[in-house]
Write an enzyme that holds these catalytic residues in place. Structure first.
Site, PDB file in Angstrom:
ATOM      1  N   CYS A  74      -5.190  -7.393 -15.274  1.00  0.00           N
ATOM      2  CA  CYS A  74      -4.396  -6.515 -14.409  1.00  0.00           C
ATOM      3  C   CYS A  74      -5.105  -5.175 -14.351  1.00  0.00           C
ATOM      4  O   CYS A  74      -5.175  -4.455 -15.361  1.00  0.00           O
ATOM      5  CB  CYS A  74      -2.973  -6.353 -14.935  1.00  0.00           C
ATOM      6  SG  CYS A  74      -1.972  -5.208 -13.956  1.00  0.00           S
ATOM      7  N   HIS A 151      -7.663 -14.699  -6.170  1.00  0.00           N
ATOM      8  CA  HIS A 151      -7.123 -14.017  -5.000  1.00  0.00           C
ATOM      9  C   HIS A 151      -7.560 -14.711  -3.719  1.00  0.00           C
ATOM     10  O   HIS A 151      -8.712 -15.154  -3.603  1.00  0.00           O
ATOM     11  CB  HIS A 151      -7.604 -12.564  -4.945  1.00  0.00           C
ATOM     12  CG  HIS A 151      -6.954 -11.681  -5.962  1.00  0.00           C
ATOM     13  ND1 HIS A 151      -5.824 -10.949  -5.700  1.00  0.00           N
ATOM     14  CD2 HIS A 151      -7.282 -11.434  -7.256  1.00  0.00           C
ATOM     15  CE1 HIS A 151      -5.474 -10.271  -6.782  1.00  0.00           C
ATOM     16  NE2 HIS A 151      -6.354 -10.556  -7.739  1.00  0.00           N
ATOM     17  N   GLU A 200       1.879 -10.760  -5.422  1.00  0.00           N
ATOM     18  CA  GLU A 200       1.269 -11.019  -6.713  1.00  0.00           C
ATOM     19  C   GLU A 200       1.907 -12.246  -7.354  1.00  0.00           C
ATOM     20  O   GLU A 200       3.142 -12.330  -7.467  1.00  0.00           O
ATOM     21  CB  GLU A 200       1.438  -9.793  -7.613  1.00  0.00           C
ATOM     22  CG  GLU A 200       0.570  -9.791  -8.834  1.00  0.00           C
ATOM     23  CD  GLU A 200       0.521  -8.428  -9.505  1.00  0.00           C
ATOM     24  OE1 GLU A 200      -0.140  -8.332 -10.545  1.00  0.00           O
ATOM     25  OE2 GLU A 200       1.137  -7.465  -8.998  1.00  0.00           O
ATOM     26  N   CYS A 209      -1.821  -3.455  -6.583  1.00  0.00           N
ATOM     27  CA  CYS A 209      -2.437  -4.498  -7.399  1.00  0.00           C
ATOM     28  C   CYS A 209      -3.911  -4.156  -7.545  1.00  0.00           C
ATOM     29  O   CYS A 209      -4.664  -4.189  -6.564  1.00  0.00           O
ATOM     30  CB  CYS A 209      -2.263  -5.873  -6.749  1.00  0.00           C
ATOM     31  SG  CYS A 209      -3.064  -7.219  -7.657  1.00  0.00           S
ATOM     32  N   GLY A 212      -6.191  -7.060  -6.930  1.00  0.00           N
ATOM     33  CA  GLY A 212      -6.134  -7.354  -5.499  1.00  0.00           C
ATOM     34  C   GLY A 212      -6.995  -6.403  -4.690  1.00  0.00           C
ATOM     35  O   GLY A 212      -7.677  -6.808  -3.746  1.00  0.00           O
TER      36      GLY A 212
END
Length: 277
Positions: A74, A151, A200, A209, A212
C-alpha cells in the site's frame, strides 16, 4: 487490555496503525481487522496497518484491507509509516522491501520495479498486458501492471463519468484475475498530468491509492502517453510518480497523522465484518 492506535491518512486514504514494537497486540485475524475498519461500529479505515520488528529491514508492515484480507503493498500507508519513522527507513512488506525518506512534498517512497508478465499480475491465462483484449461494457483494453498489488488501468475521456461503484466490483472479481484486481480509470490531461479514480480490491472506492497511481503512471508511460515523471491527481489530492532508468518507481506525496487513541479488542471480536462505508 487497552491497545493503542494511530489514525493516519495519505490523501484521504485512511489507516488505523498498530505498533507491535511498542507493546503487545492481540492476534490480528480477518474478523478483528474488518471490525476495526468498520465506519460505523469500529474506528473506521480503508486499511489496518500492523508494524512489527523485522530481521531484514528497519521494520515490517502488514496491511489488512477493510474486508479483513491481507494485502502485499500500500503506497499511501508506506508514506504514513515513513512519516512516523521521521527518517530514511526500510520497510519489509509481502511485496518486498520498500524505502522511504522525507522529501519537500512529504515522503518519497522507492516502490521497487513494476512487473508486466501475465503470470506476475497474475492473469488466468496468457495475454499481452499492454492491452488486454477484454472489456466490460464501455471499459476495454486495459493495461495490467503489478506494483506489489495487481492493477488493471483503463484510459478514458473522463474518469469522473465512469460508474466505478458498479463496474469496479464486477472487474475486481472477474475470473480473469485469480487474486482479484484493483480497477483504475484514468484520464490523460497532458504529458505531465493524469486524473485518476480507483476501485481498490477488498476496500472499494477510495480517495487515493498509491499503488494505483504508480501502476497508472507506468501504464501510461508504457503506452507513450506521458513523460517519465508525472503528476497523478486523485479525489484526495496529488502524487508525483517517477520511473527511473534503473526501472524503479518513486512515489512522492503527503501523509498526515490525525489522532491517537485506544480500543478494547474483545469488544470487536463478535462484530460483523465489512466496512459499511
Amino acid at each position: 487490555m487497552a491497545v493503542s492506535f494511530i489514525k493516519m491518512h495519505g490523501l484521504g486514504n485512511d489507516f488505523v496503525v498498530l505498533d507491535a514494537r511498542t507493546g503487545a497486540l492481540p492476534a490480528i485475524d480477518q474478523t478483528l481487522a474488518s471490525a476495526l475498519a468498520h465506519r460505523h461500529t469500529g474506528i473506521g479505515c480503508d486499511q489496518l496497518i500492523v508494524l512489527e520488528p523485522s530481521g531484514v529491514a528497519d521494520l515490517r508492515m502488514r496491511i489488512f484491507n477493510a474486508d479483513g484480507t491481507e494485502s502485499p503493498a500500500c503506497g499511501n500507508a508506506t508514506r504514513a509509516v515513513g512519516l512516523l519513522e521521521g527518517r530514511p527507513a526500510t520497510i519489509e512488506t509481502l511485496a518486498g522491501i520498500l524505502r522511504t525518506e522525507p522529501a519537500d512534498a512529504g515522503i518519497a517512497v522507492d516502490m521497487g520495479e513494476p512487473q508486466f508478465d501475465w503470470q506476475a499480475i497474475p492473469l488466468a491465462y496468457a495475454m499481452d498486458t499492454l492491452a488486454l483484449p477484454v472489456g466490460w461494457e464501455h471499459l476495454d483494453n486495459p493495461v495490467a501492471v503489478n506494483v506489489g498489488n495487481p492493477h488493471a488501468i483503463f484510459f478514458v475521456p473522463d474518469c469522473d463519468r465512469v460508474d466505478l461503484a458498479r463496474l469496479g466490483p464486477l472487474i475486481e472479481t472477474d475470473p480473469l484475475f485469480p487474486e482479484r484486481v484493483n480497477v483504475n480509470v484514468a484520464t490523460i490531461e497532458s504529458r505531465q498530468a493524469i486524473r485518476l479514480r480507483v476501485w481498490e480490491r477488498g476496500t472499494g472506492l477510495t480517495l487515493a491509492c498509491g499503488t494505483g497511481a504508480c501502476a497508472t503512471a507506468i501504464g501510461a508511460m508504457r503506452r507513450g502517453l506521458v513523460d517519465r515523471e508525472v503528476r497523478v491527481t486523485l479525489p484526495g489530492g496529488m502524487l508525483t510518480i517517477g520511473w527511473g532508468t534503473d526501472n524503479r518507481i518513486t512515489m512522492t506525496g503527503p501523509a498526515v497523522e490525525a489522532f491517537r487513541g485506544t480500543f478494547e479488542p474483545e469488544r470487536f471480536r463478535a462484530a460483523e465484518p465489512g466496512n459499511g462505508g
